[in-house]
Design an enzyme around this catalytic site. Sequence first.
Site, PDB file in Angstrom:
ATOM      1  N   SER A  52       0.863  -1.181   0.000  1.00 15.03           N
ATOM      2  CA  SER A  52       0.000   0.000   0.000  1.00 15.03           C
ATOM      3  C   SER A  52       0.897   1.227   0.000  1.00 15.03           C
ATOM      4  O   SER A  52       1.827   1.310   0.817  1.00 15.03           O
ATOM      5  CB  SER A  52      -0.907  -0.006   1.234  1.00 15.03           C
ATOM      6  N   GLU A  53       0.655   2.163  -0.919  1.00 13.85           N
ATOM      7  CA  GLU A  53       1.638   3.229  -1.149  1.00 13.85           C
ATOM      8  C   GLU A  53       1.793   4.201   0.020  1.00 13.85           C
ATOM      9  O   GLU A  53       2.761   4.937   0.083  1.00 13.85           O
ATOM     10  CB  GLU A  53       1.328   3.992  -2.445  1.00 13.85           C
ATOM     11  N   ASN A  54       0.861   4.180   0.963  1.00 12.06           N
ATOM     12  CA  ASN A  54       1.059   5.043   2.131  1.00 12.06           C
ATOM     13  C   ASN A  54       2.055   4.443   3.118  1.00 12.06           C
ATOM     14  O   ASN A  54       2.367   5.081   4.122  1.00 12.06           O
ATOM     15  CB  ASN A  54      -0.275   5.336   2.820  1.00 12.06           C
TER      16      ASN A  54
END
Lengths: 218, 221
Positions: free
Chosen positions: B45-47
């Site tokens: 997940s890019e966060n």
Amino acid sequence: MQIKIISYQEALRHFCDGMTLMIAGFMANGSSELLIDAILEKGICDYTIICNDTAMPGFGISRLIDSKRVKKIITSHIGMNPETGRQMSAGELEVELVPQGTLAERIRCGGHGLGGVLTPTGLGTHVAEGKRILEVEGKEYLLETPLRADVAILHGTRIDSFGNVYYAGTTRNFNPLMAMAADLVLATAEEVVEIGTLEPECIMTSGIFVDYIVKGDS
Amino acid sequence: MDPKEIIARRAAEELSDGNVVNLGIGVPTMVANYIPSGIHIILQSENGIMGMDKMADESHRDPHIVNAGGTNVTVKNYACYFDSATSFGIIRGGHLDQTMLGALEVDEEGSLASHIIPKKMIPGMGGAMDLVVGAKRVVVVMTHTAKGDAPKILKRCRLPLTAYRKVDRIITELAVFDVTPGGLLLKEKRKGLQLEEIRNKTEANFTVAVDLKEFGEVQEG
């Protein structure tokens, strides 16, 4: 050693009209709601925010957008906050959209003494307009320039009184990057602990980057 | 069956055991619900998560852990967290086997538009531009047409591009296309569907694979 802890009221004096602020967090996760309260209470205007996104209505940076005092935001995503889009379309707010990875790197460059970063992201799109394209070993890259701010706002899970910060879960996001890319760094945390409490291996932002820890209620 | 479920079920077949994958918001997120048994993928997940699991119910909710849409999620026991520069180093650096994302338009050259409708909808690109540039394989999963049967698979994208020539495969509820140097190649069509219907709903030119296969179930109605 200088004690860095200041009160909410003392924090207010670090905000002024026209300044550039970095506000860490991702969809308000890892954002300092207390220092956002402080910006609102001080009532500054015409300022620029560098942030990943403008959160969702009622949380984090969206509260600053709602106050209609922001001049410009440099950000990657505004889709979860309709008010940002409305102000942008109405010409009330300038929005510079930056790919998320490029935003992270531009901030990292600002804090790491680098003159910019070469990225393939955005080639062939509107992001490349007006930017230099450099060829390195047969591949093209966009030159993206550093970002810095007057003040960065961090929010940790635990901070010791030296300013060392630990971020739980996904709250780390842009916090450690922004900690190094501003002239003055203010941090809040869920818990302020004694020096020596945090394991050095678990510290994600060194206290040398944090100018003031802000404690107390708005 | 809901078109989105058809898409998600077909897209899930793209995943191989051990793949490191980023799934976009919407239909791509649904893909995780249909992964064949025996296949385990590692979700990024890019966060800032490697090893994301699923949406957190009330009893497993930790306010410190969210996905890129800001929703509380849980993580696998092998998960790790990182800052945004590392996250996009993973993405841009070619460490993702696949990314699956939605689009408003895709074209014959494999360019896609997903983040702006001028003067109408300007959500911003978020991580999409980095994901499509960096992932080893880019799969667009989307409904075949927009409202009113307007084609989304075009000769050339008309909206501002999110990426130029980066898409490898397009999966819709009607068809599976590969983007090849010679243009779009129809690899699979929905079971029972006439080729004519795909042609009518696709602006782009495409050739039909000699070994054209079928997927999904016969369309109702």
